[in-house]
Design a protein around this motif. Structure first.
Motif, PDB file in Angstrom:
ATOM      1  N   LEU A 119     -36.968 -25.487  -7.740  1.00  0.00           N
ATOM      2  CA  LEU A 119     -36.665 -24.190  -8.342  1.00  0.00           C
ATOM      3  C   LEU A 119     -36.809 -23.094  -7.617  1.00  0.00           C
ATOM      4  O   LEU A 119     -38.035 -22.958  -6.732  1.00  0.00           O
ATOM      5  CB  LEU A 119     -37.581 -24.162  -9.440  1.00  0.00           C
ATOM      6  CG  LEU A 119     -37.895 -22.853 -10.330  1.00  0.00           C
ATOM      7  CD1 LEU A 119     -36.260 -22.538 -10.784  1.00  0.00           C
ATOM      8  CD2 LEU A 119     -38.806 -22.823 -11.292  1.00  0.00           C
ATOM      9  N   TRP A 120     -35.914 -22.130  -7.141  1.00  0.00           N
ATOM     10  CA  TRP A 120     -36.040 -21.138  -6.375  1.00  0.00           C
ATOM     11  C   TRP A 120     -36.082 -19.803  -7.234  1.00  0.00           C
ATOM     12  O   TRP A 120     -35.101 -19.720  -8.004  1.00  0.00           O
ATOM     13  CB  TRP A 120     -34.977 -21.032  -5.481  1.00  0.00           C
ATOM     14  CG  TRP A 120     -34.636 -22.246  -4.401  1.00  0.00           C
ATOM     15  CD1 TRP A 120     -34.422 -23.645  -4.862  1.00  0.00           C
ATOM     16  CD2 TRP A 120     -34.675 -22.546  -3.140  1.00  0.00           C
ATOM     17  NE1 TRP A 120     -34.203 -24.347  -3.826  1.00  0.00           N
ATOM     18  CE2 TRP A 120     -34.401 -23.763  -2.588  1.00  0.00           C
ATOM     19  CE3 TRP A 120     -35.099 -21.180  -2.045  1.00  0.00           C
ATOM     20  CZ2 TRP A 120     -34.502 -24.266  -1.153  1.00  0.00           C
ATOM     21  CZ3 TRP A 120     -35.120 -21.907  -0.803  1.00  0.00           C
ATOM     22  CH2 TRP A 120     -34.925 -23.149  -0.460  1.00  0.00           C
ATOM     23  N   LYS A 121     -36.972 -18.992  -6.778  1.00  0.00           N
ATOM     24  CA  LYS A 121     -37.038 -17.609  -7.551  1.00  0.00           C
ATOM     25  C   LYS A 121     -36.624 -16.655  -6.454  1.00  0.00           C
ATOM     26  O   LYS A 121     -37.290 -16.717  -5.360  1.00  0.00           O
ATOM     27  CB  LYS A 121     -38.500 -17.260  -8.059  1.00  0.00           C
ATOM     28  CG  LYS A 121     -38.700 -18.519  -9.359  1.00  0.00           C
ATOM     29  CD  LYS A 121     -39.844 -18.015 -10.177  1.00  0.00           C
ATOM     30  CE  LYS A 121     -40.016 -18.979 -11.222  1.00  0.00           C
ATOM     31  NZ  LYS A 121     -41.150 -18.749 -11.961  1.00  0.00           N
ATOM     32  N   LEU A 122     -35.931 -15.624  -6.878  1.00  0.00           N
ATOM     33  CA  LEU A 122     -35.498 -14.540  -5.945  1.00  0.00           C
ATOM     34  C   LEU A 122     -35.947 -13.208  -6.554  1.00  0.00           C
ATOM     35  O   LEU A 122     -35.851 -13.158  -7.606  1.00  0.00           O
ATOM     36  CB  LEU A 122     -34.093 -14.561  -5.556  1.00  0.00           C
ATOM     37  CG  LEU A 122     -33.620 -16.035  -5.001  1.00  0.00           C
ATOM     38  CD1 LEU A 122     -33.277 -17.048  -5.485  1.00  0.00           C
ATOM     39  CD2 LEU A 122     -32.523 -15.446  -3.767  1.00  0.00           C
ATOM     40  N   ARG A 123     -36.064 -12.391  -5.604  1.00  0.00           N
ATOM     41  CA  ARG A 123     -36.315 -11.008  -5.914  1.00  0.00           C
ATOM     42  C   ARG A 123     -35.522  -9.789  -4.980  1.00  0.00           C
ATOM     43  O   ARG A 123     -36.174  -9.995  -3.832  1.00  0.00           O
ATOM     44  CB  ARG A 123     -37.952 -10.451  -6.126  1.00  0.00           C
ATOM     45  CG  ARG A 123     -38.052  -9.173  -6.524  1.00  0.00           C
ATOM     46  CD  ARG A 123     -39.599  -8.998  -6.828  1.00  0.00           C
ATOM     47  NE  ARG A 123     -40.270  -9.366  -5.624  1.00  0.00           N
ATOM     48  CZ  ARG A 123     -41.154 -10.085  -5.251  1.00  0.00           C
ATOM     49  NH1 ARG A 123     -41.672 -10.752  -6.192  1.00  0.00           N
ATOM     50  NH2 ARG A 123     -41.588  -9.996  -4.182  1.00  0.00           N
ATOM     51  N   GLY A 124     -34.649  -9.247  -5.395  1.00  0.00           N
ATOM     52  CA  GLY A 124     -34.040  -8.298  -4.136  1.00  0.00           C
ATOM     53  C   GLY A 124     -33.477  -8.843  -3.336  1.00  0.00           C
ATOM     54  O   GLY A 124     -33.366  -8.310  -2.213  1.00  0.00           O
ATOM     55  N   GLY A 125     -32.824 -10.095  -3.354  1.00  0.00           N
ATOM     56  CA  GLY A 125     -32.168 -10.671  -2.477  1.00  0.00           C
ATOM     57  C   GLY A 125     -32.991 -11.706  -1.585  1.00  0.00           C
ATOM     58  O   GLY A 125     -32.481 -12.137  -0.656  1.00  0.00           O
ATOM     59  N   LYS A 126     -34.328 -11.639  -1.947  1.00  0.00           N
ATOM     60  CA  LYS A 126     -35.368 -12.307  -1.074  1.00  0.00           C
ATOM     61  C   LYS A 126     -35.950 -13.393  -1.898  1.00  0.00           C
ATOM     62  O   LYS A 126     -36.246 -13.293  -2.978  1.00  0.00           O
ATOM     63  CB  LYS A 126     -36.628 -11.470  -0.633  1.00  0.00           C
ATOM     64  CG  LYS A 126     -35.858 -10.243   0.339  1.00  0.00           C
ATOM     65  CD  LYS A 126     -35.659 -10.794   1.866  1.00  0.00           C
ATOM     66  CE  LYS A 126     -35.439  -9.787   2.724  1.00  0.00           C
ATOM     67  NZ  LYS A 126     -34.905 -10.229   3.990  1.00  0.00           N
ATOM     68  N   ILE A 127     -36.101 -14.760  -1.291  1.00  0.00           N
ATOM     69  CA  ILE A 127     -36.721 -15.881  -1.959  1.00  0.00           C
ATOM     70  C   ILE A 127     -38.222 -15.568  -1.979  1.00  0.00           C
ATOM     71  O   ILE A 127     -38.965 -15.447  -0.724  1.00  0.00           O
ATOM     72  CB  ILE A 127     -36.579 -17.017  -0.890  1.00  0.00           C
ATOM     73  CG1 ILE A 127     -35.122 -17.249  -0.815  1.00  0.00           C
ATOM     74  CG2 ILE A 127     -37.165 -18.132  -1.590  1.00  0.00           C
ATOM     75  CD1 ILE A 127     -34.529 -18.338   0.361  1.00  0.00           C
ATOM     76  N   VAL A 128     -38.677 -15.438  -3.322  1.00  0.00           N
ATOM     77  CA  VAL A 128     -40.251 -15.282  -3.263  1.00  0.00           C
ATOM     78  C   VAL A 128     -40.993 -16.526  -3.661  1.00  0.00           C
ATOM     79  O   VAL A 128     -42.227 -16.541  -3.576  1.00  0.00           O
ATOM     80  CB  VAL A 128     -40.473 -14.289  -4.240  1.00  0.00           C
ATOM     81  CG1 VAL A 128     -39.803 -12.920  -3.742  1.00  0.00           C
ATOM     82  CG2 VAL A 128     -39.813 -14.535  -5.662  1.00  0.00           C
ATOM     83  N   PHE A 129     -40.275 -17.741  -4.111  1.00  0.00           N
ATOM     84  CA  PHE A 129     -40.814 -18.760  -4.748  1.00  0.00           C
ATOM     85  C   PHE A 129     -40.261 -20.100  -4.533  1.00  0.00           C
ATOM     86  O   PHE A 129     -38.741 -19.648  -5.242  1.00  0.00           O
ATOM     87  CB  PHE A 129     -41.347 -18.390  -6.235  1.00  0.00           C
ATOM     88  CG  PHE A 129     -42.278 -19.530  -6.823  1.00  0.00           C
ATOM     89  CD1 PHE A 129     -43.591 -19.810  -6.368  1.00  0.00           C
ATOM     90  CD2 PHE A 129     -41.468 -20.531  -7.724  1.00  0.00           C
ATOM     91  CE1 PHE A 129     -44.226 -20.868  -7.055  1.00  0.00           C
ATOM     92  CE2 PHE A 129     -42.142 -21.567  -8.359  1.00  0.00           C
ATOM     93  CZ  PHE A 129     -43.768 -21.721  -8.002  1.00  0.00           C
ATOM     94  N   VAL A 130     -40.506 -21.133  -4.236  1.00  0.00           N
ATOM     95  CA  VAL A 130     -39.778 -22.327  -4.356  1.00  0.00           C
ATOM     96  C   VAL A 130     -40.762 -23.480  -4.737  1.00  0.00           C
ATOM     97  O   VAL A 130     -41.920 -23.410  -4.539  1.00  0.00           O
ATOM     98  CB  VAL A 130     -39.310 -22.720  -2.915  1.00  0.00           C
ATOM     99  CG1 VAL A 130     -38.529 -24.105  -2.937  1.00  0.00           C
ATOM    100  CG2 VAL A 130     -38.512 -21.826  -2.277  1.00  0.00           C
ATOM    101  N   ALA A 131     -40.402 -24.189  -5.861  1.00  0.00           N
ATOM    102  CA  ALA A 131     -41.261 -25.321  -6.323  1.00  0.00           C
ATOM    103  C   ALA A 131     -40.392 -26.552  -6.286  1.00  0.00           C
ATOM    104  O   ALA A 131     -39.083 -26.726  -6.526  1.00  0.00           O
ATOM    105  CB  ALA A 131     -41.841 -25.052  -7.617  1.00  0.00           C
TER     106      ALA A 131
END
Length: 135
Positions: A107-119
Motif C-alpha cells: 500500500l503506497w500513500k501519496l500526498r502532492g506527488g510525493k510518497i509519504v507511506f508504504v506498507a
C-alpha cells in the motif's frame, strides 16, 4: 487520485525490482514511513525517512542473488495506490529459488506527488482492508 500517482508507484516498483534504491525513492517525501511490521527478518518494523527506508530495502534484498516482484495490478483508492502481486521470486546465492507470497500487496500513500507511506502485507485481504477496499 490521478494516473500520475499510479505512474509514480509503477516507476518506484520497477526501480525496486532493479535494486535502484535512489530511483525507487525519487518521489519520497522527507518524512516517508515504511511499515514492514507484518514481516519477519531484519527489515521488519517501521522505518522513517528515506535513508531508513533505503536501508530496509537493502536488508531485504542483500542476502539474495536476486529478488523480483511480479506485479498483478495497481488499484487506486482515495489517496493511495495498492500494488498487488502474483508472485515474488527470491533466488539465493547458491541458485536455489524460493517462492514468495502470492496473494500480497504493498500500500503506497501519496500526498502532492510525493510518497509519504508504504506498507507491505503478506495477505492481500489485509492490504485491501488497509486501503479501504474491504471491511
Amino acid at each position: 487520485m490521478s494516473e500520475e500517482s499510479v505512474e509514480i508507484v509503477r516507476a518506484a516498483m520497477d526501480a525496486w525490482n532493479r535494486g535502484d534504491w535512489d530511483e525507487t525513492l525519487q518521489h519520497a517525501a522527507p518524512d516517508i514511513v515504511l511499515d514492514n511490521s507484518m514481516n519477519a527478518g531484519e527489515w521488519r518494523g517501521v522505518h522513517e525517512g528515506p535513508d531508513q527506508v533505503k536501508r530496509a530495502f537493502q536488508m531485504l534484498t542483500e542476502a539474495w542473488q536476486s529478488v523480483h516482484i511480479e506485479i498483478s495490478e495497481f488499484i487506486e483508492a482515495d489517496e493511495s495506490v495498492l500494488v498487488t502481486r502474483q508472485k515474488a521470486r527470491f533466488v539465493g546465492r547458491d541458485g536455489i529459488e524460493l517462492p514468495g507470497p502470492t496473494r500480497s500487496g504493498w500500500l503506497w500513500k501519496l500526498r502532492g506527488g510525493k510518497i509519504v507511506f508504504v506498507a507491505t502485507y503478506n495477505d492481500l485481504d489485509e492490504a485491501l482492508k488497509a486501503a479501504g477496499l474491504r471491511e
